[in-house]
Design a protein around this motif. Structure first.
Motif, PDB file in Angstrom:
ATOM      1  N   THR A 211       0.576   5.625 -12.510  1.00 25.47           N
ATOM      2  CA  THR A 211      -0.030   4.597 -13.220  1.00 25.47           C
ATOM      3  C   THR A 211      -0.799   5.027 -14.544  1.00 25.47           C
ATOM      4  O   THR A 211      -1.057   6.172 -14.623  1.00 25.47           O
ATOM      5  CB  THR A 211      -1.283   4.158 -12.075  1.00 25.47           C
TER       6      THR A 211
ATOM      7  N   THR B  77       2.549   1.762  -3.409  1.00 27.51           N
ATOM      8  CA  THR B  77       1.074   2.048  -4.559  1.00 27.51           C
ATOM      9  C   THR B  77       0.976   3.544  -4.531  1.00 27.51           C
ATOM     10  O   THR B  77       0.517   4.398  -5.573  1.00 27.51           O
ATOM     11  CB  THR B  77       0.141   1.066  -4.533  1.00 27.51           C
TER      12      THR B  77
ATOM     13  N   GLN C 261       0.839  -1.037   0.042  1.00 24.43           N
ATOM     14  CA  GLN C 261      -0.007   0.092   0.130  1.00 24.43           C
ATOM     15  C   GLN C 261       0.808   1.273   0.088  1.00 24.43           C
ATOM     16  O   GLN C 261       0.532   2.289  -0.777  1.00 24.43           O
ATOM     17  CB  GLN C 261      -1.039  -0.065   1.313  1.00 24.43           C
TER      18      GLN C 261
ATOM     19  N   VAL D 288      -6.948  -0.140  -7.386  1.00 22.41           N
ATOM     20  CA  VAL D 288      -6.340  -0.913  -6.264  1.00 22.41           C
ATOM     21  C   VAL D 288      -6.992  -0.456  -4.890  1.00 22.41           C
ATOM     22  O   VAL D 288      -7.069   0.593  -4.612  1.00 22.41           O
ATOM     23  CB  VAL D 288      -4.874  -1.139  -6.095  1.00 22.41           C
TER      24      VAL D 288
ATOM     25  N   TYR E  90      -1.148  -3.080 -10.264  1.00 19.40           N
ATOM     26  CA  TYR E  90      -1.746  -1.816 -10.352  1.00 19.40           C
ATOM     27  C   TYR E  90      -0.787  -0.968 -11.295  1.00 19.40           C
ATOM     28  O   TYR E  90      -1.246  -0.187 -12.153  1.00 19.40           O
ATOM     29  CB  TYR E  90      -1.719  -1.247  -8.906  1.00 19.40           C
ATOM     30  N   LEU E  91       0.560  -0.957 -11.168  1.00 22.31           N
ATOM     31  CA  LEU E  91       1.507  -0.392 -11.976  1.00 22.31           C
ATOM     32  C   LEU E  91       2.129  -0.651 -13.043  1.00 22.31           C
ATOM     33  O   LEU E  91       2.858  -0.063 -13.905  1.00 22.31           O
ATOM     34  CB  LEU E  91       2.483   0.274 -10.807  1.00 22.31           C
TER      35      LEU E  91
ATOM     36  N   LYS F 227       1.315   6.168  -7.531  1.00 19.34           N
ATOM     37  CA  LYS F 227       0.036   6.121  -7.943  1.00 19.34           C
ATOM     38  C   LYS F 227       0.133   7.217  -9.182  1.00 19.34           C
ATOM     39  O   LYS F 227      -0.439   7.322 -10.165  1.00 19.34           O
ATOM     40  CB  LYS F 227      -1.103   6.354  -7.215  1.00 19.34           C
TER      41      LYS F 227
ATOM     42  N   ILE G 218       1.149  -4.224  -6.099  1.00 15.81           N
ATOM     43  CA  ILE G 218       1.962  -3.108  -6.845  1.00 15.81           C
ATOM     44  C   ILE G 218       2.186  -3.548  -8.217  1.00 15.81           C
ATOM     45  O   ILE G 218       2.116  -2.614  -9.271  1.00 15.81           O
ATOM     46  CB  ILE G 218       3.441  -2.898  -6.292  1.00 15.81           C
TER      47      ILE G 218
END
Length: 546
Positions: free
Chosen positions: A170, A163, A160, A176, A282-283, A167, A279
């Motif tokens: 992204t 990310t 967390q 996420v 999301y990325l 972010k 991670i």
């Protein structure tokens, strides 16, 4: 085994501390215009300035001697080579192997672990690409839109934090969400935002028995089945990071959708493993790989840089100096970058769960204070919350100030204004404001003498508040990897310097065991355990009113 306080370097440091407690940082700067050059280091992507710490060359030389006397180099080699330095649990400590880019072998119990590490990285990459491309679909053949990561502690804080930090990078393919608290409010809030047809749940628990995580996971699957109606659909929407295939199968997760980790990876050092799957999802895997690469750069620096220029060692030495010798009981983490707003919470766990102990390697109670209380928040918000305490409170709190040269998002002159506060605060904490300056400032404002006398004591700032400044080039994936690895190695060095085992957490285990027993009292009839009168009263009060 002799106590650290019996070492000649430790005793020399006690004398240095007694001397420096009589010194002012402002005077040390006035006496030496080369102080910044002497007490700062640069590595690619980072400036580390500790010249505003209350040290001089004599104290620093004794700190370096302490490193030599505790044989830190030998312990460092043991860690990187896979020896079982977590001796209370008979485990190696090899989070560094997860980001090893050298291609060299890392042996544990006679086996090279690097092929398994690479296999798992390849699996993460392949899975990430399937999900992000839309190839992976749910039970209604729709692509994934939301990742819901369920875990707690190290299975949650690291991913967390990372990310949140990145972010801004992204591509908006996926959202996420994180669920860690067993308080149902958090899970309900997340489930209210997502669609069961397009959600992918990542359940992270090494044993797949962690109470908080499994409570949330079971509630999530119940919510999911209200829509899907078929347990066969679970494997399309739930994956796991775990070593317990029996438990994951019983949950409904297919074996091929379980990502593994190893007992030589501690929870709070695990974001480099499959725990970092959110991670990557999301990325993108390339960003996750860059985080690993940034950490590997620090691993190489930590292994190879001379002690006097080795940033993680210096960070650990400063912590021991401030806490065990100067008597400062807390340390603030103050990122002047919104992207790093979760870093203080992440480092709370990293340092306090690792080294918040009072027992030496051989079981003796140590004679000195070990690690400080770690706390903090983003700098600008902190300035309007608790900096009054940092500037004028009667407890001195050393602080790490962290900023970046280039912002993630350029908005007019915002970053210059932000950094002006960063520079001003460390200067103010070092220099303070004396009575002469207060009188001068008030006189220039035309304040009456009687009022001046009333205000002087309130407006004096003693200064002499130690700070370290860390300036990153920018907050990108490699920078995040570097920053986390610096603090990880600091934690390892602290443990060796203080002679405490950094990689177990028996205090955490105690609370878990007690909670499990009490849970049965709250959820089952005719279950009663022996407690003190307070605990009995609290339980009774709750049960009568729930």
């Amino acid at each position: 085994m002799s106590c650290r306080s019996n070492l000649s370097s430790w005793q020399a440091l006690e004398q240095s501390a007694a001397n420096l407690k009589q010194q002012k940082l402002k005077s040390l700067f006035a006496q030496d215009d080369q102080r910044f050059d002497k007490f700062s280091c640069q590595i690619p992507g980072l400036l580390f300035d500790y010249s505003k710490q209350l040290i001089d060359e004599d104290a620093f030389s004794h700190l370096i001697s302490l490193v030599e006397e505790v044989n830190l180099d030998a312990w460092r080699k043991k860690m990187f080579c896979g020896e079982k330095i977590n001796f209370t649990e008979d485990r190696a400590v090899l989070h560094t192997a997860l980001r090893n880019r050298s291609g060299s072998s890392v042996m544990v119990d006679g086996e090279d672990v690097m092929p398994a590490v690479q296999t798992e990285l390849d699996k993460i990459k392949h899975f990430t690409e399937k999900v992000r491309s839309g190839e992976w679909t749910g039970y209604t053949s729709k692509a994934v839109k939301d990742i819901v990561a369920i875990g707690v502690g190290g299975s949650n804080l690291g991913p967390q934090m990372a990310t949140e930090a990145l972010k801004a990078h992204t591509d908006d393919k996926l959202n996420v969400h994180y669920v860690s608290n067993v308080d149902g409010v958090q899970l309900a809030d997340v489930l209210n935002k997502v669609d069961p047809e397009t959600s992918l749940f990542v359940i992270s628990s090494k044993t797949f028995t962690t109470s908080e995580t499994m409570t949330n996971a079971n509630s999530a699957v119940k919510w999911f089945l209200n829509s899907a109606k078929s347990e066969a659909a679970i494997e399309k929407h739930f994956v796991a990071v775990s070593t317990n295939l029996q438990k994951t199968r019983a949950f409904g997760i297919a074996d091929e959708n379980v990502f593994t980790m190893w007992d030589w990876v501690g929870g709070r050092f695990s974001l480099w493993s499959a725990i970092g799957l959110p991670i990557s999802l999301y990325l993108g895997f390339e960003v996750f790989s860059d985080i690993l690469a940034g950490a590997y750069e620090i691993d190489e620096h930590f292994k190879n840089a001379p002690t006097s220029q080795n940033i993680p060692i210096i960070m650990a030495l400063l912590s021991v100096w401030n806490t065990s010798f100067l008597g400062y009981k807390a340390q603030a983490i103050l990122p002047y970058d919104q992207a790093l707003h979760m870093l203080p919470a992440y480092l709370q766990q990293g340092e306090m769960e690792s080294n918040g102990k009072s027992v030496a390697f051989d079981g003796r109670t140590v004679e000195y204070t070990t690690v400080p209380l770690i706390w903090g928040m983003t700098g600008i918000n902190g300035q309007h919350a608790f900096y009054q305490y940092l500037h004028q409170g009667n407890n001195i709190v050393p602080a790490d100030f962290i900023a970046s040269v280039k912002p993630q998002k350029v908005v007019d002159k915002h970053h210059d204004i932000l950094l002006s506060n960063f520079f001003a605060q460390t200067e103010a904490m070092m220099a303070g404001v004396d009575e002469q300056q207060v009188r001068k400032d008030l006189a220039e404002k035309g304040i009456a003498q009687e009022k001046v006398e009333q205000l002087i004591a309130h407006k004096i700032h003693q200064g002499n508040r130690p700070t370290t400044s860390m300036i990153l080039d920018t907050v990108d994936a490699k920078a995040v990897g570097r920053l986390i690895a610096l603090y990880e190695h600091k934690i390892f060095c602290q443990g060796i310097l203080l002679e405490i085992c950094s990689f177990d957490q028996w205090g955490v285990e105690l609370g878990k065991g007690l909670a499990s027993a009490i849970e049965a009292e709250l959820t089952q009839d005719n279950v009663h355990h022996e407690h003190d009168s307070s605990t009995n009263g609290l339980i009774a009060y709750y049960k009568q009113r729930r």
